[in-house]
Design a protein around this motif. Structure first.
Motif, PDB file in Angstrom:
ATOM      1  N   GLY A  39       1.831   8.260  -6.146  1.00 39.05           N
ATOM      2  CA  GLY A  39       2.092   6.946  -6.714  1.00 39.05           C
ATOM      3  C   GLY A  39       2.741   7.035  -8.084  1.00 39.05           C
ATOM      4  O   GLY A  39       3.605   6.218  -8.434  1.00 39.05           O
TER       5      GLY A  39
ATOM      6  N   LEU B 197       0.974   2.696 -14.884  1.00 36.75           N
ATOM      7  CA  LEU B 197       0.943   1.343 -14.325  1.00 36.75           C
ATOM      8  C   LEU B 197       1.445   0.311 -15.342  1.00 36.75           C
ATOM      9  O   LEU B 197       2.228  -0.580 -15.005  1.00 36.75           O
ATOM     10  CB  LEU B 197      -0.474   0.982 -13.873  1.00 36.75           C
ATOM     11  CG  LEU B 197      -0.953   1.602 -12.563  1.00 36.75           C
ATOM     12  CD1 LEU B 197      -2.408   1.229 -12.300  1.00 36.75           C
ATOM     13  CD2 LEU B 197      -0.081   1.142 -11.398  1.00 36.75           C
TER      14      LEU B 197
ATOM     15  N   LEU C 280       5.708  -2.082  -6.512  1.00 35.46           N
ATOM     16  CA  LEU C 280       4.563  -2.620  -5.762  1.00 35.46           C
ATOM     17  C   LEU C 280       3.904  -1.496  -4.949  1.00 35.46           C
ATOM     18  O   LEU C 280       2.670  -1.421  -4.874  1.00 35.46           O
ATOM     19  CB  LEU C 280       5.030  -3.743  -4.839  1.00 35.46           C
ATOM     20  CG  LEU C 280       5.508  -5.030  -5.527  1.00 35.46           C
ATOM     21  CD1 LEU C 280       6.080  -6.002  -4.492  1.00 35.46           C
ATOM     22  CD2 LEU C 280       4.397  -5.671  -6.314  1.00 35.46           C
ATOM     23  N   ALA C 281       4.727  -0.652  -4.349  1.00 36.42           N
ATOM     24  CA  ALA C 281       4.189   0.461  -3.559  1.00 36.42           C
ATOM     25  C   ALA C 281       3.411   1.419  -4.466  1.00 36.42           C
ATOM     26  O   ALA C 281       2.345   1.914  -4.083  1.00 36.42           O
ATOM     27  CB  ALA C 281       5.317   1.198  -2.847  1.00 36.42           C
TER      28      ALA C 281
ATOM     29  N   VAL D  34       1.857   0.762  -7.300  1.00 31.08           N
ATOM     30  CA  VAL D  34       0.579   0.149  -7.685  1.00 31.08           C
ATOM     31  C   VAL D  34      -0.451   0.323  -6.586  1.00 31.08           C
ATOM     32  O   VAL D  34      -1.609   0.689  -6.828  1.00 31.08           O
ATOM     33  CB  VAL D  34       0.765  -1.355  -8.020  1.00 31.08           C
ATOM     34  CG1 VAL D  34      -0.585  -2.030  -8.215  1.00 31.08           C
ATOM     35  CG2 VAL D  34       1.626  -1.516  -9.263  1.00 31.08           C
ATOM     36  N   ALA D  35      -0.035   0.080  -5.344  1.00 35.07           N
ATOM     37  CA  ALA D  35      -0.936   0.205  -4.206  1.00 35.07           C
ATOM     38  C   ALA D  35      -1.416   1.653  -4.029  1.00 35.07           C
ATOM     39  O   ALA D  35      -2.593   1.917  -3.779  1.00 35.07           O
ATOM     40  CB  ALA D  35      -0.238  -0.273  -2.930  1.00 35.07           C
ATOM     41  N   MET D  36      -0.498   2.613  -4.192  1.00 30.61           N
ATOM     42  CA  MET D  36      -0.841   4.026  -4.020  1.00 30.61           C
ATOM     43  C   MET D  36      -1.803   4.491  -5.114  1.00 30.61           C
ATOM     44  O   MET D  36      -2.783   5.203  -4.837  1.00 30.61           O
ATOM     45  CB  MET D  36       0.430   4.877  -4.027  1.00 30.61           C
ATOM     46  CG  MET D  36       1.349   4.629  -2.838  1.00 30.61           C
ATOM     47  SD  MET D  36       2.939   5.476  -2.987  1.00 30.61           S
ATOM     48  CE  MET D  36       2.423   7.173  -2.777  1.00 30.61           C
TER      49      MET D  36
ATOM     50  N   ALA E 212      -3.809   2.598  -6.931  1.00 28.94           N
ATOM     51  CA  ALA E 212      -5.087   1.923  -6.759  1.00 28.94           C
ATOM     52  C   ALA E 212      -5.898   2.574  -5.623  1.00 28.94           C
ATOM     53  O   ALA E 212      -7.111   2.763  -5.734  1.00 28.94           O
ATOM     54  CB  ALA E 212      -4.866   0.449  -6.464  1.00 28.94           C
ATOM     55  N   ALA E 213      -5.213   2.927  -4.542  1.00 26.65           N
ATOM     56  CA  ALA E 213      -5.892   3.543  -3.396  1.00 26.65           C
ATOM     57  C   ALA E 213      -6.380   4.948  -3.750  1.00 26.65           C
ATOM     58  O   ALA E 213      -7.404   5.408  -3.248  1.00 26.65           O
ATOM     59  CB  ALA E 213      -4.956   3.598  -2.200  1.00 26.65           C
TER      60      ALA E 213
END
Length: 240
Positions: A79, A199, A231-232, A234-236, A238-239
């Motif tokens: 990410g 981020l 957006l990708a 942030v998702a990665m 966070a995961a």
């Protein structure tokens, strides 16, 4: 500075020497970052200055965090890579900006690198402030930044008190800046520097989105790709 002081009094906290020192150093880095960044934009090509600054802003906290022993997961590392790419893409110039006659001189290069390092160190320095100080480090950061900016403006004969619309915009920016700084400090206190810093450095995506919605500006194909990657990322992260 006024808003942060009021909030700091309300939320309490212990004012210690480390809180004052790290906060003041953070403010100095912010002041030089802003000064050098806009000076570089005024003298050099946006297509080079903006992406290079952005990648340094994102890279510094990642590098320092890892050097201090932080170990994000594999997904989070991926990410981070995606986020760095996204920052570069969303910071690219709009169509027509590349036609500006400004050149990337040695002076512009130094200001660009200096601004990127200063902005990146801003995250690192405020992250060192003791948690028990709560919001007080932000107050000392704003005090030192304000004093430095006023002194620079006086020395360069650029100190002019804003009135009318510029004053209203400055006050609105101050409120938004306060919210952003408080959110930044709280995020750094509960998460890894390497992840939080990268981020936060995705803020150009928010600027581009607001420019589309509010100012009806045209977004380039690469900027659109960068926003999707942001957006990708942030998702990665966070995961991970």
């Amino acid at each position: 500075m006024v808003l942060l002081t009021v909030l700091a009094v309300v939320f309490g906290g212990t004012v210690t020497t480390p809180a004052v020192v790290w906060g003041a150093l953070c403010g100095i880095s912010q002041a030089f970052g802003v000064w050098w960044f806009y000076a570089a934009l005024a003298a050099g090509p946006i297509s080079v200055v903006s992406p290079l600054t952005a990648i340094l802003v994102a890279g510094v906290p990642v590098g320092v965090g890892v050097a201090l022993g932080e170990r994000p997961s594999v997904v989070a590392y991926a990410g981070i890579v995606v986020a760095l790419l996204a920052v570069v893409l969303v910071s690219r110039e709009a169509e027509g900006e590349a036609d500006r006659p400004h050149r990337f001189t040695k002076q512009v290069a130094w200001m660009t690198v200096g601004s990127g390092l200063a902005f990146g160190l801003n995250f690192v320095l405020i992250d060192q402030a003791p948690v028990e100080a709560r919001l007080w480090p932000l107050v000392f950061a704003r005090v030192s930044a304000s004093v430095l900016v006023v002194l620079i403006a006086l020395a360069s004969a650029n100190l002019v008190v804003p009135r009318g619309v510029p004053l209203k915009l400055a006050l609105a920016a101050g409120v938004l800046d306060t919210i952003a700084n408080v959110a930044m400090l709280l995020a750094l206190q509960v998460s890894l520097l390497s992840l939080t810093g990268v981020l936060i450095s995705l803020y150009p995506a928010g600027t581009v989105a607001l420019a589309m919605l509010v100012l009806k500006e045209h977004v380039t194909r690469w900027q659109a790709v960068g926003m999707v990657l942001a957006l990708a990322a942030v998702a990665m992260i966070a995961a991970g």
